[in-house]
Design a protein around this motif. Sequence first.
Motif, mmCIF file in Angstrom:
data_model
loop_
_atom_site.group_PDB
_atom_site.id
_atom_site.type_symbol
_atom_site.label_atom_id
_atom_site.label_comp_id
_atom_site.label_asym_id
_atom_site.label_seq_id
_atom_site.Cartn_x
_atom_site.Cartn_y
_atom_site.Cartn_z
ATOM 1 N N SER B 568 0.859 -1.195 0.000
ATOM 2 C CA SER B 568 0.000 0.000 0.000
ATOM 3 C C SER B 568 0.892 1.240 0.000
ATOM 4 O O SER B 568 2.104 1.144 0.247
ATOM 5 C CB SER B 568 -0.934 0.005 1.221
ATOM 6 O OG SER B 568 -0.162 0.050 2.407
ATOM 7 N N TYR B 571 0.765 8.681 2.031
ATOM 8 C CA TYR B 571 1.171 9.976 1.476
ATOM 9 C C TYR B 571 1.519 10.926 2.647
ATOM 10 O O TYR B 571 0.647 11.287 3.448
ATOM 11 C CB TYR B 571 0.048 10.584 0.620
ATOM 12 C CG TYR B 571 -0.276 9.698 -0.570
ATOM 13 C CD1 TYR B 571 0.408 9.871 -1.776
ATOM 14 C CD2 TYR B 571 -1.233 8.697 -0.478
ATOM 15 C CE1 TYR B 571 0.131 9.053 -2.860
ATOM 16 C CE2 TYR B 571 -1.515 7.891 -1.544
ATOM 17 C CZ TYR B 571 -0.831 8.073 -2.741
ATOM 18 O OH TYR B 571 -1.100 7.264 -3.804
ATOM 19 N N THR B 623 0.615 3.184 -9.081
ATOM 20 C CA THR B 623 -0.407 3.459 -8.059
ATOM 21 C C THR B 623 -0.490 4.952 -7.751
ATOM 22 O O THR B 623 -1.582 5.542 -7.687
ATOM 23 C CB THR B 623 -0.077 2.669 -6.780
ATOM 24 O OG1 THR B 623 0.008 1.280 -7.107
ATOM 25 C CG2 THR B 623 -1.139 2.872 -5.728
ATOM 26 N N GLU B 626 -1.946 6.856 -10.748
ATOM 27 C CA GLU B 626 -3.392 6.636 -10.876
ATOM 28 C C GLU B 626 -4.134 7.435 -9.808
ATOM 29 O O GLU B 626 -5.171 8.063 -10.073
ATOM 30 C CB GLU B 626 -3.710 5.150 -10.745
ATOM 31 C CG GLU B 626 -3.342 4.357 -11.990
ATOM 32 C CD GLU B 626 -3.559 2.875 -11.803
ATOM 33 O OE1 GLU B 626 -3.771 2.447 -10.639
ATOM 34 O OE2 GLU B 626 -3.504 2.134 -12.812
ATOM 35 N N THR B 627 -3.601 7.433 -8.576
ATOM 36 C CA THR B 627 -4.243 8.174 -7.496
ATOM 37 C C THR B 627 -4.225 9.675 -7.801
ATOM 38 O O THR B 627 -5.237 10.396 -7.639
ATOM 39 C CB THR B 627 -3.523 7.898 -6.163
ATOM 40 O OG1 THR B 627 -3.521 6.480 -5.945
ATOM 41 C CG2 THR B 627 -4.212 8.592 -5.028
ATOM 42 N N TRP B 631 -7.342 12.184 -8.343
ATOM 43 C CA TRP B 631 -7.530 13.423 -7.583
ATOM 44 C C TRP B 631 -7.722 14.599 -8.531
ATOM 45 O O TRP B 631 -8.563 15.449 -8.316
ATOM 46 C CB TRP B 631 -6.279 13.679 -6.707
ATOM 47 C CG TRP B 631 -6.249 12.770 -5.482
ATOM 48 C CD1 TRP B 631 -7.291 12.121 -4.925
ATOM 49 C CD2 TRP B 631 -5.105 12.470 -4.685
ATOM 50 N NE1 TRP B 631 -6.890 11.404 -3.827
ATOM 51 C CE2 TRP B 631 -5.535 11.597 -3.642
ATOM 52 C CE3 TRP B 631 -3.767 12.847 -4.726
ATOM 53 C CZ2 TRP B 631 -4.680 11.111 -2.674
ATOM 54 C CZ3 TRP B 631 -2.912 12.351 -3.755
ATOM 55 C CH2 TRP B 631 -3.366 11.479 -2.748
ATOM 56 N N GLU B 794 -4.944 7.440 1.522
ATOM 57 C CA GLU B 794 -5.360 8.141 0.300
ATOM 58 C C GLU B 794 -6.522 9.082 0.587
ATOM 59 O O GLU B 794 -6.524 10.238 0.156
ATOM 60 C CB GLU B 794 -5.757 7.103 -0.753
ATOM 61 C CG GLU B 794 -6.091 7.698 -2.088
ATOM 62 C CD GLU B 794 -6.470 6.615 -3.086
ATOM 63 O OE1 GLU B 794 -5.894 5.512 -3.011
ATOM 64 O OE2 GLU B 794 -7.341 6.871 -3.940
ATOM 65 N N ASP B 795 -7.486 8.628 1.393
ATOM 66 C CA ASP B 795 -8.653 9.452 1.710
ATOM 67 C C ASP B 795 -8.256 10.636 2.575
ATOM 68 O O ASP B 795 -8.724 11.775 2.366
ATOM 69 C CB ASP B 795 -9.700 8.610 2.437
ATOM 70 C CG ASP B 795 -10.279 7.537 1.520
ATOM 71 O OD1 ASP B 795 -10.177 7.699 0.274
ATOM 72 O OD2 ASP B 795 -10.812 6.534 2.031
ATOM 73 N N GLU B 798 -6.619 13.148 0.550
ATOM 74 C CA GLU B 798 -7.596 13.878 -0.257
ATOM 75 C C GLU B 798 -8.301 14.950 0.594
ATOM 76 O O GLU B 798 -8.493 16.091 0.153
ATOM 77 C CB GLU B 798 -8.623 12.894 -0.823
ATOM 78 C CG GLU B 798 -9.608 13.519 -1.780
ATOM 79 C CD GLU B 798 -10.535 12.484 -2.374
ATOM 80 O OE1 GLU B 798 -10.161 11.268 -2.383
ATOM 81 O OE2 GLU B 798 -11.618 12.855 -2.833
#
Lengths: 160, 825
Positions: B568, B571, B623, B626-627, B631, B794-795, B798
Amino acid sequence: MQTPSQFRKLALAGFFAAARLAAGQGFSVVAHPSNPVSNLSVSALRAMFSGTVTHWPNHSKIVLAQRSAGSPANRFLMDRFLNISWQDYKRSLEGLEFMGQEPAIIRVLNSDTAACKFVFNVPSAVALIESSSAGAADCRELRVLKIDGLSPGQGGYRLR
Amino acid sequence: MKRWLPLLLYLALAVDGLVGTATGFVELQRAVTRSRDLYRLDTVGSQIESDLEFQTQESRRAFLYALGVTDPNQQLPFVDAAREADREVRDTIGRFRALQAPADIDRSIEDFEMSWQKYGQARDAVIAGILIGDARHALALDQREGNQAFAAALQDLAALKHALQAHARTQSAQVDRTLQICIAGLALFVLATSGIVLALLRVNRARAAALRRLAATNHSLERAQEMDRRRVAILEMVGTHAPLADTLRAIAELPSQCHAGAGASIWSAAGDKILYQASSGLPEHVTNVLRSQAFERIDGSLSLSDDARKEIAGLAYRASLADVILPLRNVAGDAIGLLLIFAPQGVEVNSQCVAAQMTQLATLAIENTMLYERLAFQAQHDVLTGLPNRLLFHDRVQQAILRAQRNRRKVAVLWFDLDRFKQINDTLGHRIGDELLSECAQRLKGSLRESDTAARIGGDEFVVLVGDLEAADDARIIASKISKNLRMAMSVSGHELKVTASAGVSIYPEHGSDPASLMRCADLAMYQAKRLGRDTFQVFDKELGESLGRRLEIETELKKAIDNGELSVKYQPLMGRRNELDGFEALLRWNNRKLGSVSPAEFIPIAEESGLILSIGEWVTRTVCETGAAWLRAGLDVPRLAINASGVQFADPQFANKTYAILTETGFPPSKLELEVTETALVGNLEPALQQIARLRESGVTFAIDDFGTGYSSLNRLRTLPVDSVKVDRSFIKDLERMTGDSTTLVRGIIGLAHNLRLTVVGEGVETERQLEILRSLGCDTIQGFYLHRPLSEDAAESLMRQHIHGEPVPAAAAEAPLVEPSLA
């Protein structure tokens, strides 16, 4: 005078004749098979054998085939049927000739078989034979005439 | 066409014969019928006619006699005779009619019959006249009609006789013709039948000859099939690498298939000898003599000495055999064997194909065996040195372990790695390097017992198997001896070279019970020896083994990590001077079911050593891109996303292409991607790495030097490296609070230097407010650390970006729980 052998012959003949009469065989009148006549009356037969009738209805000359003297058929013809002796019979025939009539043709034959042969060879001939001889080989081809409508062996037949 | 002509001839003969037969039969039948008619009319008719004439005359004569007699009773027999003659005449006429004579004879008979009837009528009239006694009239009638009628009857009778004679003559002529035709038909029939019989005999002879030829062909075919079957069987034996002696024995059996009493013996060349291999079909004493022979090769050829030839010839002569000696040569013309064929006197075996076939098959079998043995040797040996390779060494170790188990002894595996061999290769060339390796191999073999094994398993790596040891210290002695021998100067192509080797030793049963474990332990011990300064040897110890086990387990599990979804990305925000969101550093996390959470500091080096870093790095890049693209599509103001790149990745010539391809596929702007690379990652492979960095920078990707200050920290290199920022190593940041001054000075220097080179500076590992204040005061552009933000999901990342868009204050520390120690990845 008769010899014993002649006597025996006569006796035997008489015996056989008497036996045949007793048996009722009688006598038959035979003619050529081509002859158109098949029935004769006693009187016509007597006229034929007495020589007073000399032709058949078809005008052919009647030839009388007679058995020799002493034979049963001759004795029956002379003694019982014509009631005349053989000598007288011959004399009467000659008398008829002298009277201008056409003489009857008579041939004397020494057996029934010879008579049958003769009748067979002479179509206008007629013969009186013993009924017992009618079955012989030479006689079977001849016609046996009825007398007054009766054949030999039938009741009332006159030639026996 | 020629083939059809005899058939047509036979067919014509058959039809001709049938026609002739039918014609002859019909004509014969006709002839028989006519002959029968002729006989009946000629013979029977003539007799009847004679009877007729006699009876006619008899009738007339009897009648005339009747005429001469007057008594009816005497006339009657003649009349009866005439009548009887008349009946005879009529019966004779009836017999004539029964003959079914031709029409003209019938007419003559009718004429006679009529005239006789007329005579009969006249005669009856005359007879009647006679019998009734009218002889004169009767005679007149006879003279007038009877004679005339009788004369007419006689005339008709003569005409009948004439007709009969004419008919007989005609019929006789016809019968003659019929017989002639019949004879001709029969002759034709006989001729045709004879022709058919002759044709059938000829066909039968041809068929018998064909059958004999067919039988001979079948025999040849069966023999050829048997030879073919044996050849196939031999080829199968060759293909399946059956023992050479068995294969050659099967080949030696071939002559006996062609000639009873024939046999062969096959020999193969080995070094300077010609050795007996197999024989078949020979008397036992001959085989025994041959088996005991070993001929010397003359100058490497197959030429036998005169003595050897005389011996073979004498042997064959005594066995009443003729010998043929054929050399076996491979495609290159090299002599590889001898074929000796023995056959009874007078049999030319050499002229038969069997000799050629045997030569080919024996050559193939020997050549294939030699090739197979060579391949087998090559498969188990090192081509350069001739030493066993890893495969054979494994097998030898396995055997040695089994022996040691039985004998309660020890086995040692010694792993030697030449020190700085690469320098020799690079400076003196590979040829010298190869010669050096060969010399080392010889020294290794020279240092060992015959029962020990030395093998080459890599470029400059050798392993040694020493079995049947009583004590582990014996291995030390042997290792020391080998090291000493290797250390001695050696002359290679005029060069005086000295090499040393680092060695590792593992002992069975202490360090493992299988070849792989022992070699792994020896290898590890060898690395330990390298770390200890080379030119020495180390015996494996348990602590080293545990470390090795952990490492191997990590490597094994890491291979499955991507497929199992165990990796995984977190960030960690990079914050600017005004606490604005300047970017994220993507940090790789690995949570394994068996090992739990593994630190990147532990698994990244293993991934780099095993090469797994290539696929892992590609997965991280994809990954993150793509993320980031997601976003962007969500309307977020995505800052730069930083990814750590390994030196191994830069060594991949396709690294730039792959990275650019991922950017293209995901649609993530290259300008928002930053690759962080350490100085040490670039040092070993600088030039190719610089080229790849340049290509990626052209597309907009930025680069940062990670952990700056811990590596070479070459100012000159910092000037020339195509990077955009510098990340000050966390060790400097940690020392800022100690107020020693040295760290502050160093950090200030780094920041000042970077700024002068127009590079931005990132301070990583900031964990306290004091560290933040100092860095800010020193002019650090970007701050990264737990104090501001822990690595975010990731969330969470964001959400942070959304807060940043709306101008909301960014919390000093994210609520996310610390996962692992932030590290390189």
